[in-house]
Design a protein around this motif. Structure first.
Motif, mmCIF file in Angstrom:
data_model
loop_
_atom_site.group_PDB
_atom_site.id
_atom_site.type_symbol
_atom_site.label_atom_id
_atom_site.label_comp_id
_atom_site.label_asym_id
_atom_site.label_seq_id
_atom_site.Cartn_x
_atom_site.Cartn_y
_atom_site.Cartn_z
ATOM 1 N N GLN A 1 13.074 1.412 -4.053
ATOM 2 C CA GLN A 1 12.702 2.764 -4.461
ATOM 3 C C GLN A 1 12.643 2.855 -5.981
ATOM 4 N N ALA B 1 3.727 5.057 -6.764
ATOM 5 C CA ALA B 1 3.395 5.558 -5.424
ATOM 6 C C ALA B 1 2.119 4.914 -4.887
ATOM 7 N N GLY B 2 1.106 4.760 -5.751
ATOM 8 C CA GLY B 2 -0.147 4.146 -5.309
ATOM 9 C C GLY B 2 0.022 2.679 -4.961
ATOM 10 N N GLU C 1 2.814 1.225 -4.032
ATOM 11 C CA GLU C 1 3.635 1.140 -2.820
ATOM 12 C C GLU C 1 2.783 1.384 -1.582
ATOM 13 N N GLU C 2 1.904 2.383 -1.643
ATOM 14 C CA GLU C 2 1.036 2.678 -0.505
ATOM 15 C C GLU C 2 0.093 1.513 -0.218
ATOM 16 N N ALA C 3 -0.491 0.933 -1.261
ATOM 17 C CA ALA C 3 -1.392 -0.211 -1.082
ATOM 18 C C ALA C 3 -0.641 -1.400 -0.480
ATOM 19 N N LEU D 1 2.113 -1.318 1.394
ATOM 20 C CA LEU D 1 2.461 -1.033 2.785
ATOM 21 C C LEU D 1 1.235 -1.094 3.705
ATOM 22 N N ARG D 2 0.102 -0.603 3.230
ATOM 23 C CA ARG D 2 -1.127 -0.684 4.039
ATOM 24 C C ARG D 2 -1.538 -2.140 4.267
#
Length: 57
Positions: free
Chosen positions: A9, A14-15, A17-19, A21-22
């Motif tokens: 964390q 945020a971007g 992390e999202e990329a 995880l995707r």
């Protein structure tokens, strides 16, 4: 608070992390599909072989 194993964390934006995880979910889905095919393919081949053998008699 001291970081623990798996606690990222605040390390990535945020971007990012999202990329990440995707991408991980996409790779996981590919392996799930490949595993399902590796199990279902041979089972279907055996069923096809056995049905074809009994239909000729």
């Amino acid at each position: 608070m001291t970081p623990s194993l798996g606690d990222l964390q605040g390390t990535l934006s945020a971007g990012a992390e999202e990329a990440f995880l995707r991408g991980a979910m996409s790779i996981g889905s590919l392996f799930t599909g490949a595993g399902t095919g590796l199990v279902c393919g041979p089972v279907a081949a055996v069923i096809h072989f056995l049905r074809g053998r009994t239909a000729r008699h």
